[in-house]
Design a protein around this motif. Structure first.
Motif, PDB file in Angstrom:
ATOM      1  N   UNK A  19       0.725  -1.221   0.060  1.00 19.11           N
ATOM      2  CA  UNK A  19      -0.002  -0.007   0.075  1.00 19.11           C
ATOM      3  C   UNK A  19       0.916   1.545   0.046  1.00 19.11           C
ATOM      4  N   UNK A  20       2.138   1.339   0.460  1.00 20.58           N
ATOM      5  CA  UNK A  20       2.724   2.359   0.640  1.00 20.58           C
ATOM      6  C   UNK A  20       3.974   2.522  -0.384  1.00 20.58           C
ATOM      7  N   UNK A  21       3.774   1.423  -1.389  1.00 19.12           N
ATOM      8  CA  UNK A  21       5.052   1.376  -2.270  1.00 19.12           C
ATOM      9  C   UNK A  21       5.824   0.195  -1.905  1.00 19.12           C
ATOM     10  N   UNK A  22       6.694   0.093  -3.061  1.00 18.76           N
ATOM     11  CA  UNK A  22       7.483  -1.218  -2.941  1.00 18.76           C
ATOM     12  C   UNK A  22       8.574  -1.543  -1.591  1.00 18.76           C
ATOM     13  N   UNK A  23       8.781  -0.439  -1.149  1.00 14.58           N
ATOM     14  CA  UNK A  23       9.701  -0.413   0.015  1.00 14.58           C
ATOM     15  C   UNK A  23       8.846  -0.413   1.485  1.00 14.58           C
ATOM     16  N   UNK A  27       1.426  -6.448   2.346  1.00 15.12           N
ATOM     17  CA  UNK A  27       0.227  -7.030   3.055  1.00 15.12           C
ATOM     18  C   UNK A  27      -0.257  -8.299   2.147  1.00 15.12           C
ATOM     19  N   UNK A  28      -0.609  -9.434   2.757  1.00 18.07           N
ATOM     20  CA  UNK A  28      -1.036 -10.526   1.876  1.00 18.07           C
ATOM     21  C   UNK A  28      -2.713 -10.500   1.675  1.00 18.07           C
ATOM     22  N   UNK A  29      -2.808 -10.438   0.199  1.00 19.56           N
ATOM     23  CA  UNK A  29      -4.210 -10.688  -0.219  1.00 19.56           C
ATOM     24  C   UNK A  29      -4.435 -11.840  -0.882  1.00 19.56           C
ATOM     25  N   UNK A  30      -5.546 -12.099  -1.035  1.00 22.30           N
ATOM     26  CA  UNK A  30      -6.224 -13.336  -1.667  1.00 22.30           C
ATOM     27  C   UNK A  30      -7.200 -12.888  -2.835  1.00 22.30           C
ATOM     28  N   UNK A  31      -7.338 -13.856  -3.833  1.00 22.51           N
ATOM     29  CA  UNK A  31      -8.425 -13.865  -4.685  1.00 22.51           C
ATOM     30  C   UNK A  31      -8.835 -15.218  -4.820  1.00 22.51           C
ATOM     31  N   UNK A  32     -10.229 -15.492  -4.619  1.00 22.51           N
ATOM     32  CA  UNK A  32     -10.725 -16.834  -4.752  1.00 22.51           C
ATOM     33  C   UNK A  32     -10.680 -17.331  -6.410  1.00 22.51           C
ATOM     34  N   UNK A  66      -7.638  -1.146  -3.083  1.00 19.43           N
ATOM     35  CA  UNK A  66      -8.733  -0.111  -2.921  1.00 19.43           C
ATOM     36  C   UNK A  66      -9.358  -0.923  -1.597  1.00 19.43           C
ATOM     37  N   UNK A  67      -9.771  -1.975  -1.528  1.00 20.25           N
ATOM     38  CA  UNK A  67     -10.392  -2.913  -0.622  1.00 20.25           C
ATOM     39  C   UNK A  67      -9.564  -2.685   0.620  1.00 20.25           C
ATOM     40  N   UNK A  68      -8.280  -2.834   0.579  1.00 19.91           N
ATOM     41  CA  UNK A  68      -7.334  -2.619   1.681  1.00 19.91           C
ATOM     42  C   UNK A  68      -7.365  -1.082   2.277  1.00 19.91           C
ATOM     43  N   UNK A  69      -7.491  -0.394   1.618  1.00 18.52           N
ATOM     44  CA  UNK A  69      -7.693   0.997   1.981  1.00 18.52           C
ATOM     45  C   UNK A  69      -9.044   1.462   2.451  1.00 18.52           C
TER      46      UNK A  69
END
Length: 91
Positions: A19-23, A27-32, A66-69
């Motif tokens: 979320x804050x850029x590559x450095x 955050x681990x997210x998932x897609x079904x 978007x979902x994370x934010x």
């Protein structure tokens, strides 16, 4: 390099977003499996699900961010409905 792995036990592909850029924080997210099959062209097992994610990583990562934010304290699990076009997204 895109980080993604198929998780048989949850029927998801897990991937990292930053979320804050590559450095920043990872955050681990998932897609079904459903959107990967229904919308992104996966037709086989775990390897094709990961390949579909990698091919469409830009769009999937953008939606995951978007979902994370929207709710940073909740797990990010994308479903087919997360990619449906609504009036709010069409503007």
């Amino acid at each position: 390099m895109t980080e993604a792995i198929y998780c048989f036990d949850t029927a998801t592909v897990r991937f990292a977003i930053y979320p804050e850029g590559p450095e920043g924080v990872r955050v681990v997210a998932a897609i079904s499996e459903d959107p990967l099959r229904d919308l992104f062209g996966a037709t086989g097992g775990g390897d094709t699900l990961v390949a579909a994610y990698k091919t469409h990583a830009a769009a999937i990562d953008a939606r995951a961010l978007e979902r994370y934010r929207e709710a940073p304290r909740h797990p990010v699990l994308l479903e087919t409905r997360d990619f449906e076009v609504t009036d709010a997204h069409a503007e």
